[in-house]
Design an enzyme around this catalytic site. Structure first.
Site, mmCIF file in Angstrom:
data_model
loop_
_atom_site.group_PDB
_atom_site.id
_atom_site.type_symbol
_atom_site.label_atom_id
_atom_site.label_comp_id
_atom_site.label_asym_id
_atom_site.label_seq_id
_atom_site.Cartn_x
_atom_site.Cartn_y
_atom_site.Cartn_z
ATOM 1 N N SER A 86 0.868 -1.302 0.058
ATOM 2 C CA SER A 86 0.039 -0.001 0.119
ATOM 3 C C SER A 86 0.926 1.261 0.017
ATOM 4 O O SER A 86 1.685 1.472 -0.931
ATOM 5 C CB SER A 86 -0.886 -0.029 1.167
ATOM 6 O OG SER A 86 -2.078 0.993 0.996
ATOM 7 N N ASP A 118 -9.074 -5.247 -5.825
ATOM 8 C CA ASP A 118 -8.738 -4.192 -4.713
ATOM 9 C C ASP A 118 -8.601 -2.745 -5.620
ATOM 10 O O ASP A 118 -8.058 -2.534 -6.648
ATOM 11 C CB ASP A 118 -7.176 -4.352 -4.436
ATOM 12 C CG ASP A 118 -6.450 -3.514 -3.695
ATOM 13 O OD1 ASP A 118 -7.221 -2.825 -3.311
ATOM 14 O OD2 ASP A 118 -5.080 -3.688 -3.372
ATOM 15 N N HIS A 157 -7.502 -5.613 -0.764
ATOM 16 C CA HIS A 157 -6.462 -5.038 -0.490
ATOM 17 C C HIS A 157 -5.430 -5.668 0.775
ATOM 18 O O HIS A 157 -4.200 -5.719 0.453
ATOM 19 C CB HIS A 157 -6.581 -3.804 -0.015
ATOM 20 C CG HIS A 157 -5.579 -2.625 -0.161
ATOM 21 N ND1 HIS A 157 -4.793 -2.575 -0.881
ATOM 22 C CD2 HIS A 157 -4.906 -1.856 1.020
ATOM 23 C CE1 HIS A 157 -3.568 -1.497 -0.750
ATOM 24 N NE2 HIS A 157 -3.963 -1.215 0.625
#
Length: 312
Positions: A183, A239, A293
């Site tokens: 991320s 995601d 995610h």
């Protein structure tokens, strides 16, 4: 990063034409090259250890420093912790370690802490700004722009991190640096990898691997990374994070995407080119799964603070 997704989902009602579809709106055409199957064994051989190190970055500083972060640390075996930095908030955690299995120095960046507003603010500053040519002099005059928040996050720890990597290389006599993150951590890793490569001996191999990587800059930035510091990144099904910031704001992914097709943790494809519409770029943001995610990605690897036994 999830805060940015929420903000962007409000935009369609303010625009005369829909923006969330198979293309996220840009003057540039996304790549349309056919995907090719990647085997689980190939994924494990190249991405398993970077994923495991990135997972550890979500654990508390104390548990990483003592290498007592439970199963995430145990999975990596006999690793030597070298250095950490950041405050797990406005300055996300990073750590440096020596990996004897891969004979490398590893740098892992923490991703967004969804419970910490200071961490989220790093994602929310998503305007494009000029790349700092003082740190990257070879990029001057090339029109390279990057995500404002990501660059600010990188800047906060860059010098101390580089010094730690240089010391690790000297102390252990290895010739490889692996930079990884998930991320926000993946986005910062792209800058860290280039910065390290520019400041260590050319004989040192520097690799950058990201998971759930958001777009980090404009096409000039993506092109520069492709040519000078290639990135490998994995996107997971629907995601939404790798689809933001959107392309109509001038953002572009690098090449190097490996896309997870389904939730079996066994089906992967290689996505040639930048922003290949046959992979995550082709997803509709009306059909997102935020759970993708965190994972799992493969080998039951998920990312986030909940994966750490100390709950930090």
């Amino acid at each position: 990063m999830l805060a940015l997704i929420s903000l962007l989902t409000l935009l369609p009602s303010a625009l005369s034409a829909p923006i969330f579809g198979l293309s996220l709106g840009s003057d540039a055409d996304p790549a349309t090259g056919a995907t090719t199957v990647v085997s689980l064994s190939d994924v494990e051989s190249s991405l398993l250890r970077p994923a495991q190190f990135a997972r550890v970055a979500y654990c508390s500083t104390k548990s990483i420093t003592t290498w007592t972060c439970g199963d995430p640390c145990k999975a990596l075996g006999n690793v030597t912790f070298l250095q950490s930095g950041g405050d797990e908030g406005l300055i996300p955690l990073y750590y440096i370690a020596h990996d004897p299995t891969d004979e490398s120095i590893v740098v892992a960046h923490e991703g967004t802490d969804s419970k910490n507003i200071l961490s989220i603010l790093n994602d929310a500053k998503f305007g494009l700004v000029d790349l700092n040519a003082t740190r990257f002099p070879e990029t001057a005059g090339q029109g390279i722009q990057v995500h404002s928040g990501f660059q600010q996050t990188f800047e906060r720890t860059a010098d101390g991190l580089l010094a730690g990597v240089q010391k690790g290389l000297a102390d252990f006599g290895v010739k490889k640096v692996s930079v990884t993150g998930h991320s926000l951590g993946a986005a910062v890793a792209t800058m860290t990898g280039l910065f390290i490569k520019n400041n260590v001996d050319p004989s040192v191999e520097v690799t950058v691997t990201g998971f759930g990587l958001p777009r980090g800059g404009n096409k000039a930035w993506a092109d520069f990374l492709d040519q000078n510091s290639p990135v490998t990144f994995m996107s997971n099904q629907n995601d939404p994070v790798p689809a933001v910031p959107p392309r109509f704001l001038g953002f572009q992914h690098t090449s190097g995407e490996i896309h997870i097709v389904d939730d079996s943790q066994q089906n992967f494809v290689n996505c040639p080119g930048q922003d290949n519409e046959n992979c995550v770029t082709g997803n509709s943001l009306l059909k997102t799964d935020v759970g993708n995610h965190k994972g799992p990605y493969f080998d039951d690897i998920s990312f986030g603070h909940s994966a750490c036994p100390d709950g930090q």
